[in-house]
Write a protein that holds these residues in place. Structure first.
Motif, PDB file in Angstrom:
ATOM      1  N   ASP A 209       0.815  -1.226   0.000  1.00  0.00           N
ATOM      2  CA  ASP A 209       0.000   0.000   0.000  1.00  0.00           C
ATOM      3  C   ASP A 209       0.841   1.266   0.000  1.00  0.00           C
ATOM      4  OD1 ASP A 209      -2.196  -1.634   0.028  1.00  0.00           O
ATOM      5  OD2 ASP A 209      -2.505  -1.492   2.179  1.00  0.00           O
ATOM      6  N   THR A 211       2.551   4.356  -2.817  1.00  0.00           N
ATOM      7  CA  THR A 211       2.640   4.913  -4.166  1.00  0.00           C
ATOM      8  C   THR A 211       4.067   5.398  -4.384  1.00  0.00           C
ATOM      9  OG1 THR A 211       0.324   5.606  -4.278  1.00  0.00           O
ATOM     10  CG2 THR A 211       1.868   6.754  -5.699  1.00  0.00           C
ATOM     11  N   GLN A 213       6.244   7.350  -7.366  1.00  0.00           N
ATOM     12  CA  GLN A 213       5.940   8.076  -8.593  1.00  0.00           C
ATOM     13  C   GLN A 213       7.101   8.973  -9.022  1.00  0.00           C
ATOM     14  OE1 GLN A 213       2.399  10.160  -7.324  1.00  0.00           O
ATOM     15  NE2 GLN A 213       3.526  11.950  -6.611  1.00  0.00           N
ATOM     16  N   HIS A 234       1.227   1.211  -6.119  1.00  0.00           N
ATOM     17  CA  HIS A 234       0.936   1.984  -7.323  1.00  0.00           C
ATOM     18  C   HIS A 234       2.214   2.693  -7.767  1.00  0.00           C
ATOM     19  CE1 HIS A 234      -3.130   1.241  -5.967  1.00  0.00           C
ATOM     20  NE2 HIS A 234      -3.614   1.772  -7.075  1.00  0.00           N
ATOM     21  N   ASN A 236       3.659   5.333 -10.801  1.00  0.00           N
ATOM     22  CA  ASN A 236       3.179   6.251 -11.827  1.00  0.00           C
ATOM     23  C   ASN A 236       4.309   7.110 -12.373  1.00  0.00           C
ATOM     24  OD1 ASN A 236       0.382   5.555 -11.196  1.00  0.00           O
ATOM     25  ND2 ASN A 236       0.623   6.831  -9.371  1.00  0.00           N
ATOM     26  N   CYS A 260      -0.958  -4.862  -8.140  1.00  0.00           N
ATOM     27  CA  CYS A 260      -0.208  -3.635  -8.354  1.00  0.00           C
ATOM     28  C   CYS A 260      -0.643  -2.957  -9.647  1.00  0.00           C
ATOM     29  CB  CYS A 260       1.292  -3.915  -8.401  1.00  0.00           C
ATOM     30  SG  CYS A 260       1.978  -4.420  -6.802  1.00  0.00           S
ATOM     31  N   HIS A 261      -0.697  -1.624  -9.624  1.00  0.00           N
ATOM     32  CA  HIS A 261      -1.028  -0.811 -10.787  1.00  0.00           C
ATOM     33  C   HIS A 261       0.232  -0.052 -11.185  1.00  0.00           C
ATOM     34  CE1 HIS A 261      -5.593  -0.931 -10.274  1.00  0.00           C
ATOM     35  NE2 HIS A 261      -5.105  -1.651  -9.282  1.00  0.00           N
ATOM     36  N   ILE A 262       0.687  -0.270 -12.412  1.00  0.00           N
ATOM     37  CA  ILE A 262       1.963   0.306 -12.833  1.00  0.00           C
ATOM     38  C   ILE A 262       1.801   0.986 -14.186  1.00  0.00           C
ATOM     39  CG2 ILE A 262       4.395  -0.165 -13.306  1.00  0.00           C
ATOM     40  CD1 ILE A 262       4.073  -2.757 -11.636  1.00  0.00           C
ATOM     41  N   CYS A 268       6.805  -2.165 -17.210  1.00  0.00           N
ATOM     42  CA  CYS A 268       6.077  -2.162 -15.934  1.00  0.00           C
ATOM     43  C   CYS A 268       6.786  -3.047 -14.916  1.00  0.00           C
ATOM     44  CB  CYS A 268       4.646  -2.629 -16.150  1.00  0.00           C
ATOM     45  SG  CYS A 268       3.632  -1.472 -17.084  1.00  0.00           S
TER      46      CYS A 268
END
Length: 466
Positions: A209, A211, A213, A234, A236, A260-262, A268
């Motif tokens: 959890d 981020t 970026q 995450h 970004n 996971c969001h990449i 990625c």
């Protein structure tokens, strides 16, 4: 004196009760392909058997109740206004937290801490939690960087059993680094840039959890480590940010990445040499260059990657989907790889093996040696391709790809016909496979069938970065 004050502050702060809840070739038949993974059965049993059970058991951190010692960076002089340099305060807080059992290294929420390149080194006392609830931001100006650490920003090393969590943000302030990259400005030398977050020479690390970026270069690197679990992360960065890989794995074993969001300007997820038993599940990727094994074999080096599984992924608008990339002239092997349950949306090269990879401003020389690629399964993959070659297996004439298996593939083009291209790739398909991949059965590299294949396609060019 600062350390003494810090310890005094800890002594007068009451214990905080924190309730942590985080949440020769083998046989080529459908019946035998899963046996390719039997060589990794011991590790699979150690980590819970099947992928789903493994992910559930490893990535859901158990709730803990007990006395915790908070080590708040603010207590060591951190200002948290995004302007003052809080590097030394972070380092002093780390020295104390690392020395205490059941400590929480706390980066509070609603604060913005500017931190320069720093190494957080263990080993530490047991049960350390790194709680990043606020924002950690890097200096914007490359000239302000600590020259002692030119390749790292936040580096965690020699740790065991540490949890990194908290819902906060780690911001690399990378835009000015990108502007000086040789990939953006060809006149600049290719000197590289720092990796935002590094876990090195560690084991039993849980990351949840967060981020990450706008990294200066790569966002999150795992190197020389074992039993690393990442979930709910995450990542970004803009699609045109150079070399900003999301999660990069090198020389590591038993790494699991889930939910996971990449979205980045490069891969990625990238998996390179000396990595084994890498499990990825429920990954969203885009923008970026896809999910890659490699590159491997650069400068005639040896590359070995085994036991890679991607299960459940969605790739949107990426340059590649699932990719294996190697340089000519290398040695070693990639084997026991499974990509399954993947959705491709407007992906330029959904399925690609490229043994002619060349990410160089000059033309790469031809070589006869290559990294061997075998035992690769593609199963339940569907979606749309931007290019005619929805599946491309560009393999070495002297070290062909072998035991390439396709099962239940449906890749289409919105405008035009999707095709499969093979050069020296040997395997088979079963179930419904579109576009058809008959070239896998006929490709023999040197026989008449292979000669026919070469007549249908242009000679294999030296490939540049996709």
């Amino acid at each position: 004196m600062e350390k003494i004050l810090g310890l005094f502050t800890l002594l007068i702060i009451p214990l905080l009760i924190i309730n942590v809840s985080c949440s020769g070739e083998e046989s080529s038949s459908p019946q035998s392909i899963n046996l390719w993974f039997d060589g990794y059965a011991e590790e699979e049993q150690e980590y819970g058997g099947e992928l789903q059970d493994e992910m559930d058991s490893f990535l859901m951190l158990k709730s803990e109740k007990g006395a915790r010692i908070p080590v708040n960076v603010d207590s060591f002089g951190a200002v948290g206004d995004g302007l003052a340099d809080d590097t030394q305060a972070f380092q002093n807080a780390w020295d104390v937290a690392c020395s205490l059992k059941d400590a929480v290294f706390l980066v509070p929420e609603n604060r913005r801490y500017k931190v320069n390149a720093t190494k957080f080194v263990g080993p530490c006392e047991r049960n350390l939690i790194i709680q990043v609830s606020g924002i950690i931001v890097a200096p914007e100006e490359p000239d302000d960087w600590n020259p002692k650490y030119s390749k790292i920003w936040l580096s965690f090393s020699k740790l065991n059993g540490v949890k990194i969590q908290g819902g906060g943000i780690i911001d690399g302030s990378g835009s000015k680094w990108w502007a000086t990259s040789c990939k953006i400005n060809k006149k600049n030398p290719c000197k590289g840039a720092p990796t935002a977050v590094t876990i090195d020479s560690s084991s039993g690390i849980r990351v949840k959890d967060l981020t990450i970026q706008f990294a200066q270069q790569m966002h999150f690197t795992i190197s020389r480590s074992e039993a690393i679990r990442i979930s709910g992360v995450h990542i970004n960065a803009p699609s045109d940010s150079p070399n900003t890989d999301g999660i990069h794995i090198t020389d590591s074993t038993n790494v699991a990445i889930q939910n996971c969001h990449i979205g980045t300007g490069d891969d990625c997820i990238s998996i390179v040499n000396a990595s084994k038993n890498i499990k990825m599940k429920s990954i969203q990727c885009g923008p970026g260059h896809g999910i890659s094994i490699g590159s491997l074999g650069k400068d005639n080096s040896t590359g070995i990657v085994t036991g890679v599984v991607l299960d459940m992924a969605k790739l949107t608008g990426t340059k590649n989907g699932v990719r294996i990339k190697t340089w000519q002239g290398g040695s070693g092997y990639v084997k026991a790889v499974r990509f399954e349950n993947v959705e491709m949306i407007d992906v330029e090269n959904p399925i690609i093996i490229d043994q002619f990879y060349c990410d160089s401003p000059t033309t790469c020389m031809n070589h006869t040696s290559a990294v061997k690629i075998s035992q690769v399964i593609y199963r339940n993959i569907r979606g749309t391709s931007r290019s005619p070659n929805a599946m491309k297996f560009a393999c070495s004439d002297t070290v062909p790809c072998s035991n390439i298996v396709l099962n239940n593939i449906n890749l289409e083009r919105e405008n035009g016909i999707a095709e499969t291209f093979c050069n020296c790739a040997i395997g088979f398909d079963y179930g419904v496979v579109l576009p058809k991949a008959d070239c896998l059965k006929s490709s023999s590299c040197g026989g008449t069938q292979e000669d026919n294949q070469k007549q249908k396609h242009d000679p294999i060019p030296t490939h540049t970065e996709l």
